[in-house]
Design a protein around this motif. Structure first.
Motif, PDB file in Angstrom:
ATOM      1  N   ILE A  96       0.878  -1.180   0.000  1.00 34.46           N
ATOM      2  CA  ILE A  96       0.000   0.000   0.000  1.00 34.46           C
ATOM      3  C   ILE A  96       0.907   1.218   0.000  1.00 34.46           C
ATOM      4  N   LEU A  97       0.720   2.083  -0.993  1.00 35.59           N
ATOM      5  CA  LEU A  97       1.603   3.234  -1.164  1.00 35.59           C
ATOM      6  C   LEU A  97       0.806   4.529  -1.114  1.00 35.59           C
ATOM      7  N   GLY A  98       1.276   5.477  -0.318  1.00 35.45           N
ATOM      8  CA  GLY A  98       0.657   6.798  -0.323  1.00 35.45           C
ATOM      9  C   GLY A  98       1.159   7.597  -1.509  1.00 35.45           C
ATOM     10  N   HIS A  99       0.301   8.481  -2.010  1.00 33.91           N
ATOM     11  CA  HIS A  99       0.740   9.342  -3.110  1.00 33.91           C
ATOM     12  C   HIS A  99       0.214  10.756  -2.910  1.00 33.91           C
ATOM     13  N   TYR A 100       1.050  11.737  -3.255  1.00 34.91           N
ATOM     14  CA  TYR A 100       0.613  13.138  -3.204  1.00 34.91           C
ATOM     15  C   TYR A 100       1.369  13.897  -4.282  1.00 34.91           C
ATOM     16  N   GLY A 101       0.662  14.706  -5.068  1.00 29.77           N
ATOM     17  CA  GLY A 101       1.302  15.595  -6.037  1.00 29.77           C
ATOM     18  C   GLY A 101       2.012  14.843  -7.152  1.00 29.77           C
ATOM     19  N   SER A 102       3.138  15.381  -7.576  1.00 30.57           N
ATOM     20  CA  SER A 102       3.878  14.779  -8.691  1.00 30.57           C
ATOM     21  C   SER A 102       5.318  15.281  -8.650  1.00 30.57           C
ATOM     22  N   GLU A 103       6.165  14.654  -9.460  1.00 32.07           N
ATOM     23  CA  GLU A 103       7.559  15.095  -9.547  1.00 32.07           C
ATOM     24  C   GLU A 103       7.617  16.458 -10.232  1.00 32.07           C
ATOM     25  N   GLU A 104       8.738  17.143 -10.053  1.00 34.26           N
ATOM     26  CA  GLU A 104       8.847  18.508 -10.583  1.00 34.26           C
ATOM     27  C   GLU A 104       8.758  18.578 -12.105  1.00 34.26           C
ATOM     28  N   ASN A 105       9.110  17.476 -12.796  1.00 35.14           N
ATOM     29  CA  ASN A 105       9.074  17.520 -14.261  1.00 35.14           C
ATOM     30  C   ASN A 105       7.728  17.112 -14.847  1.00 35.14           C
ATOM     31  N   ALA A 106       6.749  16.779 -14.004  1.00 38.23           N
ATOM     32  CA  ALA A 106       5.492  16.221 -14.513  1.00 38.23           C
ATOM     33  C   ALA A 106       4.736  17.207 -15.410  1.00 38.23           C
ATOM     34  N   VAL A 107       4.613  18.452 -14.973  1.00 38.71           N
ATOM     35  CA  VAL A 107       3.830  19.413 -15.764  1.00 38.71           C
ATOM     36  C   VAL A 107       4.483  19.633 -17.130  1.00 38.71           C
ATOM     37  N   ALA A 108       5.824  19.744 -17.145  1.00 35.41           N
ATOM     38  CA  ALA A 108       6.526  19.933 -18.423  1.00 35.41           C
ATOM     39  C   ALA A 108       6.325  18.722 -19.337  1.00 35.41           C
ATOM     40  N   GLN A 109       6.386  17.517 -18.760  1.00 37.43           N
ATOM     41  CA  GLN A 109       6.166  16.302 -19.566  1.00 37.43           C
ATOM     42  C   GLN A 109       4.753  16.294 -20.148  1.00 37.43           C
ATOM     43  N   LEU A 110       3.776  16.656 -19.330  1.00 36.05           N
ATOM     44  CA  LEU A 110       2.379  16.589 -19.761  1.00 36.05           C
ATOM     45  C   LEU A 110       2.051  17.672 -20.784  1.00 36.05           C
ATOM     46  N   VAL A 111       2.665  18.853 -20.627  1.00 34.56           N
ATOM     47  CA  VAL A 111       2.489  19.905 -21.643  1.00 34.56           C
ATOM     48  C   VAL A 111       3.062  19.402 -22.972  1.00 34.56           C
ATOM     49  N   ALA A 112       4.239  18.759 -22.926  1.00 40.68           N
ATOM     50  CA  ALA A 112       4.862  18.250 -24.160  1.00 40.68           C
ATOM     51  C   ALA A 112       4.021  17.139 -24.790  1.00 40.68           C
ATOM     52  N   LEU A 113       3.497  16.234 -23.971  1.00 42.22           N
ATOM     53  CA  LEU A 113       2.667  15.143 -24.500  1.00 42.22           C
ATOM     54  C   LEU A 113       1.367  15.673 -25.101  1.00 42.22           C
ATOM     55  N   THR A 114       0.818  16.731 -24.505  1.00 39.70           N
ATOM     56  CA  THR A 114      -0.414  17.321 -25.028  1.00 39.70           C
ATOM     57  C   THR A 114      -0.125  18.036 -26.343  1.00 39.70           C
ATOM     58  N   GLU A 115       0.948  18.812 -26.359  1.00 39.05           N
ATOM     59  CA  GLU A 115       1.318  19.518 -27.587  1.00 39.05           C
ATOM     60  C   GLU A 115       1.621  18.529 -28.708  1.00 39.05           C
ATOM     61  N   GLY A 116       2.198  17.399 -28.334  1.00 36.25           N
ATOM     62  CA  GLY A 116       2.549  16.382 -29.324  1.00 36.25           C
ATOM     63  C   GLY A 116       1.393  15.497 -29.739  1.00 36.25           C
ATOM     64  N   GLY A 117       0.188  15.795 -29.236  1.00 39.32           N
ATOM     65  CA  GLY A 117      -0.997  15.067 -29.669  1.00 39.32           C
ATOM     66  C   GLY A 117      -1.180  13.711 -29.008  1.00 39.32           C
ATOM     67  N   ARG A 118      -0.382  13.391 -27.982  1.00 31.39           N
ATOM     68  CA  ARG A 118      -0.532  12.094 -27.307  1.00 31.39           C
ATOM     69  C   ARG A 118      -1.651  12.120 -26.265  1.00 31.39           C
ATOM     70  N   LEU A 119      -1.956  13.291 -25.749  1.00 32.08           N
ATOM     71  CA  LEU A 119      -3.016  13.435 -24.750  1.00 32.08           C
ATOM     72  C   LEU A 119      -3.955  14.536 -25.214  1.00 32.08           C
ATOM     73  N   ASP A 120      -5.229  14.396 -24.835  1.00 33.01           N
ATOM     74  CA  ASP A 120      -6.229  15.356 -25.293  1.00 33.01           C
ATOM     75  C   ASP A 120      -7.207  15.607 -24.146  1.00 33.01           C
ATOM     76  N   PHE A 121      -7.240  16.839 -23.659  1.00 29.01           N
ATOM     77  CA  PHE A 121      -8.112  17.158 -22.526  1.00 29.01           C
ATOM     78  C   PHE A 121      -9.325  17.980 -22.960  1.00 29.01           C
ATOM     79  N   SER A 122      -9.673  17.871 -24.253  1.00 29.46           N
ATOM     80  CA  SER A 122     -10.786  18.686 -24.757  1.00 29.46           C
ATOM     81  C   SER A 122     -12.120  18.287 -24.127  1.00 29.46           C
ATOM     82  N   ARG A 123     -12.207  17.063 -23.584  1.00 26.97           N
ATOM     83  CA  ARG A 123     -13.471  16.636 -22.963  1.00 26.97           C
ATOM     84  C   ARG A 123     -13.479  16.858 -21.456  1.00 26.97           C
ATOM     85  N   SER A 124     -12.389  17.416 -20.938  1.00 29.04           N
ATOM     86  CA  SER A 124     -12.230  17.468 -19.482  1.00 29.04           C
ATOM     87  C   SER A 124     -12.911  18.664 -18.824  1.00 29.04           C
ATOM     88  N   ILE A 125     -13.198  19.710 -19.605  1.00 32.46           N
ATOM     89  CA  ILE A 125     -13.748  20.933 -19.006  1.00 32.46           C
ATOM     90  C   ILE A 125     -15.272  20.880 -19.101  1.00 32.46           C
TER      91      ILE A 125
END
Ligand SMILES: [Zn+2]
Length: 336
Positions: A277-306
């Motif tokens: 059983i592992l606790g989790h909170y937040g993310s590593e410091e590079n997570a937002v940069a990775q996710l912005v890059a993956l979104t810009e690169g078309g690998r992730l799409d949050f158009s249905r999230s809002i």
């Protein structure tokens, strides 16, 4: 002195009020960000209802909002490499004096016309990502990303389970799909949430009250059970149920926050199967940069999230909508 509107939580009374407060002035190494979009998270609901309290209270009062995107309005002294007008998304927290502080919890956040940000918490935002979708990357996307890639270390072709298909869980399903987890089994009591899980890439969506849940998980995983299970709901019953369907050496990762005790009903079985059983909170410091890059690169799409965009003045209404799950929202956005 210039004033700005802000949605402030008064910690002793838990009252959320819209107030005019002094517009902050950026100090050394800081910028002032004009907030264009700020997400409403279940932890905001829990801060207001008192089940979550700041670890490092900033005083009697704090401006909420840890999912923030906008444009740079003003640079503080000694800030280089950034320009006024630049689109940015803000990290949901930062380490100060060895302590991890959360924006909008331990210091003033983005439910306001302007927010201060240390340059280390700024990420440049490409024009291709809409500002509302960018705002939810810190936390609503980065927290499940950290839970999946860092804490649970999910590998391709591993069987996984996701409990709670709200803001974090819906993104969790998408991210598990992106990292190649298979099968992805979603569990949620709300039929609309189960449908959404299937739309977002789950292979199977189950009702936690279904007496055949364990049987179905075993059938879908070649009798192995889950390599990783995620509690995005922060509910005691979820944790106990997830432990019953873990594979040997399976990990249960606790992401949703709750102040209730954690119970392992069968300690012998837990040890025998070498569960974790592992606790989790937040993310590593590079997570937002990775996710912005993956979104810009078309690998992730949050158009249905809002699910909806509301004015800042409707902050209390947005919190209520998330609390009552009216319209089954993924993310509501405040626009100051
Ligand atoms: Zn949050």
């Amino acid at each position: 002195m210039d004033l700005m509107r802000a949605a402030r939580l008064h910690l002793p009374s838990h009252a959320l009020t819209i107030e005019d407060v002094p517009r902050p002035v950026p100090g050394v190494g800081q910028v002032l960000v004009k907030v264009e979009a700020a997400g409403v998270c279940l932890s905001d609901v829990h801060l207001i209802d008192g089940t979550l309290t700041p670890t490092y209270p900033p005083g009697d009062c704090v401006t909420l909002g840890h999912e923030v995107a906008g444009t740079i309005a003003e640079l503080g002294p000694e800030v280089t490499g950034w320009t006024a007008g630049q689109r940015v998304v803000l990290q949901a927290g930062e380490v100060r004096d060895g302590r991890l502080l959360t924006r909008g919890v331990d210091y003033d956040g983005g439910w306001a016309e302007y927010a201060l940000a240390s340059v280390g918490t700024l990420f440049a935002l490409p024009d291709s990502i809409p500002i509302e979708q960018a705002a939810i990357i810190p936390d609503a996307v980065s927290t499940p990303w950290g839970a999946i890639t860092t804490t649970a270390q999910v590998r391709p072709a591993q069987a996984v389970g996701v409990w709670g298909i709200g803001g974090l869980g819906a993104h969790g399903v998408q991210l598990l799909r992106a990292v190649g987890a298979c099968p992805i089994i979603a569990v949620d009591p709300v039929p609309a949430a189960r449908r959404r899980a299937l739309d977002f890439g789950a292979d199977l969506a189950l009702d936690p009250a279904d007496p055949r849940l364990r049987e179905q998980v075993l059938a879908a995983t070649g009798n192995q059970g889950l390599a990783a299970a995620f509690d995005f709901a922060g509910v005691a019953a979820v944790r106990e149920q997830a432990l019953t369907v873990l594979a040997p050496k399976g990990r249960l990762v606790l992401v949703g926050l709750t102040d209730k005790p954690l119970t392992v009903t069968d300690g012998t079985r837990f040890s025998y199967l070498r569960h974790q059983i592992l606790g989790h909170y937040g993310s590593e410091e590079n997570a937002v940069a990775q996710l912005v890059a993956l979104t810009e690169g078309g690998r992730l799409d949050f158009s249905r999230s809002i699910t909806d965009v509301l004015p800042l003045a409707d902050a209390a209404k947005a919190v209520q909508r998330l609390h009552t799950k009216e319209g089954d929202p993924i993310r509501l956005i405040l626009r100051p």
